[in-house]
Design an enzyme around this catalytic site. Structure first.
Site, PDB file in Angstrom:
ATOM      1  N   ASP A   1       1.158  -1.015  -0.488  1.00  0.00           N
ATOM      2  CA  ASP A   1      -0.034  -0.165   0.149  1.00  0.00           C
ATOM      3  C   ASP A   1       0.263   0.910  -0.457  1.00  0.00           C
ATOM      4  O   ASP A   1       1.751   1.152   0.322  1.00  0.00           O
ATOM      5  CB  ASP A   1      -0.949  -0.293   1.195  1.00  0.00           C
ATOM      6  CG  ASP A   1      -1.955   1.502   1.055  1.00  0.00           C
ATOM      7  OD1 ASP A   1      -2.328   1.586   0.127  1.00  0.00           O
ATOM      8  OD2 ASP A   1      -1.451   1.742   2.906  1.00  0.00           O
TER       9      ASP A   1
ATOM     10  N   ASP B   1      -0.395   5.504   0.500  1.00  0.00           N
ATOM     11  CA  ASP B   1      -0.523   5.933   1.733  1.00  0.00           C
ATOM     12  C   ASP B   1      -0.549   5.679   3.507  1.00  0.00           C
ATOM     13  O   ASP B   1      -1.268   4.060   3.741  1.00  0.00           O
ATOM     14  CB  ASP B   1      -1.938   6.841   1.796  1.00  0.00           C
ATOM     15  CG  ASP B   1      -1.979   7.717   0.357  1.00  0.00           C
ATOM     16  OD1 ASP B   1      -0.687   7.800  -0.057  1.00  0.00           O
ATOM     17  OD2 ASP B   1      -3.099   8.396   0.062  1.00  0.00           O
TER      18      ASP B   1
END
Ligand SMILES: [Mg+2]
Length: 277
Positions: A10, A12
């Site tokens: 991922d 953010d």
């Protein structure tokens, strides 16, 4: 010979600092993967344009997944190895990449979002309703990056001011063949896909090319859970403040460090373990 390892991450709040979007603390992990020739595949709710930016910043050359599983992009230099395993009409040329689209198109999402606005008024505001300045302020992003964030293809992030409306909103999206999913900062209106669907598809392509592979995922948010479920080795890193997202998956390894610091710890844990493979 050890199996080919691939790592999904991922962006953010995981590879990138939640507040500053800096990858200073994940650099060591990024370099370790590069020196072990382990592909690092970004799997994010961010847009295509934003991911291109962060790939350049971090020197990443792997395939990537955008907009919560809306599409997989294969870099031009790697298309040939995957091509025999994908139906030709599924690959769309997009600049230097070939796109495998899994999500609904943006025009459809906005049509349904307009219905949501009619039904729920000011309780919902989508990226498509916000100016670059508003997105920039809301996300603490430089205007150039905010403009990139606004160019959506398969996912409409939106602000929900009244969480008690969530069930009704989900119902309306289901009636239209879409779904709503909580992300790191926003809710997302999207087609019948998620990070897990895209990860599953890319893992199956890698398996066809390399035979056996070991798949790994690193994330911190609720929208990473579908991705965790598809991989052999899932790592959950801490959210800002040091708490963990509630993930119901027994075999997940929790890393006691926040975001990008956790990313580097996870990579070290993985590489220590992979020597034994
Ligand atoms: Mg996140």
């Amino acid at each position: 010979m050890p199996d080919q390892v691939i790592v999904f991450t991922d962006l953010d709040g995981t590879l990138l600092d939640y507040y500053t979007y800096s990858f200073e603390a994940s650099k060591e992990g990024i370099e370790l993967l590069r020196s072990h020739r382990v592909p690092l595949i970004f799997c994010t709710s961010k847009s295509y344009a934003e991911v291109i930016h962060f790939r350049e910043e971090t020197g990443n050359t792997s395939p990537f997944i955008v907009e919560n599983g809306g599409a997989i992009y294969l870099p031009r230099e790697q298309i040939e190895q995957f091509k025999p395993f994908v139906k030709a009409d599924r690959l769309k040329q997009s600049g230097d990449y070939a796109a495998l689209e899994l999500g609904a198109d943006y025009a459809t999402l906005r049509r349904v979002f307009e219905q949501m606005k009619k039904a729920f008024g000011n309780s919902v505001t989508g990226f498509g309703d916000m100016s670059v300045e508003e997105v920039s302020r809301y996300l603490n992003l430089a205007p150039r990056l905010a403009a990139m964030a606004k160019v959506r293809r398969h996912d409409e992030p939106f602000i929900l001011r009244d969480p008690s409306l969530l069930e009704s909103i989900q119902q309306l999206s289901r009636q239209n063949g879409l779904k709503v999913y909580p992300g790191t900062r926003f809710y997302h209106l999207m087609g019948n896909t998620d990070k897990g669907e895209a990860v599953k598809e890319l893992i199956s392509l890698y398996k066809k090319v390399y035979g056996t592979i070991v798949s790994v995922a690193i994330g911190e948010g609720k929208n990473d859970e579908p991705m965790f479920r598809q991989v052999d080795v899932p790592f959950l890193v801490q959210k800002p403040g040091g708490s963990f997202t509630d993930v119901t998956l027994d075999r997940i390894t929790r890393i006691n460090a926040v975001g990008p610091y956790g990313f580097t710890f996870a990579v070290k844990a993985l590489l220590n373990r992979s020597i034994k493979l």
